[in-house]
Design a protein around this motif. Structure first.
Motif, PDB file in Angstrom:
ATOM      1  N   ASP A  21       0.819  -1.219   0.000  1.00 28.89           N
ATOM      2  CA  ASP A  21       0.000   0.000   0.000  1.00 28.89           C
ATOM      3  C   ASP A  21       0.849   1.264   0.000  1.00 28.89           C
ATOM      4  O   ASP A  21       0.329   2.354   0.128  1.00 28.89           O
ATOM      5  CB  ASP A  21      -0.911  -0.021   1.232  1.00 28.89           C
ATOM      6  CG  ASP A  21      -2.031   1.013   1.125  1.00 28.89           C
ATOM      7  OD1 ASP A  21      -2.636   1.108   0.043  1.00 28.89           O
ATOM      8  OD2 ASP A  21      -2.273   1.719   2.117  1.00 28.89           O
ATOM      9  N   GLY A  91      -5.194  10.561  -3.931  1.00 28.62           N
ATOM     10  CA  GLY A  91      -5.824   9.552  -3.088  1.00 28.62           C
ATOM     11  C   GLY A  91      -5.003   9.092  -1.905  1.00 28.62           C
ATOM     12  O   GLY A  91      -5.348   8.107  -1.235  1.00 28.62           O
ATOM     13  N   TYR A  92      -3.918   9.804  -1.598  1.00 31.02           N
ATOM     14  CA  TYR A  92      -3.095   9.418  -0.452  1.00 31.02           C
ATOM     15  C   TYR A  92      -3.712   9.917   0.843  1.00 31.02           C
ATOM     16  O   TYR A  92      -4.329  10.983   0.889  1.00 31.02           O
ATOM     17  CB  TYR A  92      -1.679   9.982  -0.597  1.00 31.02           C
ATOM     18  CG  TYR A  92      -0.913   9.412  -1.768  1.00 31.02           C
ATOM     19  CD1 TYR A  92      -0.748   8.045  -1.922  1.00 31.02           C
ATOM     20  CD2 TYR A  92      -0.352  10.243  -2.727  1.00 31.02           C
ATOM     21  CE1 TYR A  92      -0.039   7.521  -2.992  1.00 31.02           C
ATOM     22  CE2 TYR A  92       0.360   9.732  -3.799  1.00 31.02           C
ATOM     23  CZ  TYR A  92       0.507   8.369  -3.921  1.00 31.02           C
ATOM     24  OH  TYR A  92       1.208   7.863  -4.990  1.00 31.02           O
ATOM     25  N   ARG A 115      -2.149   4.943   1.060  1.00 33.06           N
ATOM     26  CA  ARG A 115      -3.588   5.154   0.898  1.00 33.06           C
ATOM     27  C   ARG A 115      -4.362   4.600   2.098  1.00 33.06           C
ATOM     28  O   ARG A 115      -5.593   4.583   2.100  1.00 33.06           O
ATOM     29  CB  ARG A 115      -4.064   4.498  -0.408  1.00 33.06           C
ATOM     30  CG  ARG A 115      -3.329   5.057  -1.620  1.00 33.06           C
ATOM     31  CD  ARG A 115      -3.798   4.419  -2.922  1.00 33.06           C
ATOM     32  NE  ARG A 115      -2.900   4.742  -4.021  1.00 33.06           N
ATOM     33  CZ  ARG A 115      -2.890   5.884  -4.708  1.00 33.06           C
ATOM     34  NH1 ARG A 115      -3.783   6.821  -4.402  1.00 33.06           N
ATOM     35  NH2 ARG A 115      -2.029   6.089  -5.679  1.00 33.06           N
TER      36      ARG A 115
END
Length: 223
Positions: A21, A91-92, A115
């Motif tokens: 991730d 989108g982090y 994320r």
């Protein structure tokens, strides 16, 4: 002339080892000039380009203060608006910046993006520091080898100041994703900030981040 691939390779390895991730990016900072050197993904590259363009973000802060910066929640972070907006757009959720000193006035930082909320365990922090130190060692060795090669072949010594600066401007444009005018401003600002000769800053950029092809070695003046 092309940008060296080794910082990107290290970023990809770091992202692979540290977690599925996690995405990684590497910034090099010389005399207040910050450049994205390599990234494990286009998204992390865009975040670091935003950070270097604004000269503000966790990596820059980490290198300036020579301490790790943990960002548990990017949405709640303050003071780095351009970087924050880009990271959220990608989108982090959380980030980590780990600095390592190459030599005085020259440092690197490993920027990690996640994320998932705050995955920065002590184990991840230790591993990230190890990777940052490894990247710094690689940059240090590369600079030493480049200086030895230059002493033998006279590659940069045979280049005029204007040509060295032009090559550095091209490198800044490629790594930072900016315009020519912006790249020139970045180089000039870095030189003036600590009263360092523009050529010295330009040569450091080229030696640390640029691969010189055979044509350049045979004809450094481009004639």
């Amino acid at each position: 002339m092309s940008i060296s691939s080794y910082p990107e390779e290290f970023a990809r390895r770091a992202a692979t080892v540290l977690g599925l991730d996690i995405e990684a990016s590497v910034i090099v900072r010389d005399h207040q000039l910050s450049l994205r050197a390599g990234s494990s993904s286009p998204a992390s590259a865009r975040c670091d380009q935003a950070e270097t363009a604004a000269n503000a973000g966790p990596c820059v802060d980490a290198m300036d203060k020579r301490s790790v910066r943990v960002v548990p929640s990017i949405a709640d972070s303050t003071g780095w608006e351009r970087w924050r907006e880009q990271a959220l757009a990608e989108g982090y959720v959380s980030a980590l910046a780990v600095p390592a000193l190459v030599r005085e006035d020259l440092a690197v930082a490993l920027n990690l993006y996640s994320r998932s909320p705050d995955p920065w365990t002590p184990e991840v922090l230790t591993a990230a520091d190890g990777y940052a130190q490894l990247i710094a060692s690689m940059v240090r060795v590369r600079l030493q080898l480049a200086e030895i090669e230059d002493a033998a072949a006279g590659l940069y010594r045979n280049m005029g100041d204007a040509l060295v600066a032009e090559r550095a401007v091209g490198a800044i444009m490629q790594t930072n994703g900016c315009s020519e005018d912006q790249a020139r401003h970045i180089l000039e600002s870095a030189s003036k900030h600590r009263s360092v000769d523009r050529r010295e800053v330009a040569e450091t950029i080229l030696r640390a981040l640029v691969d010189v092809d055979a044509g350049d070695q045979q004809d450094p003046l481009g004639g």
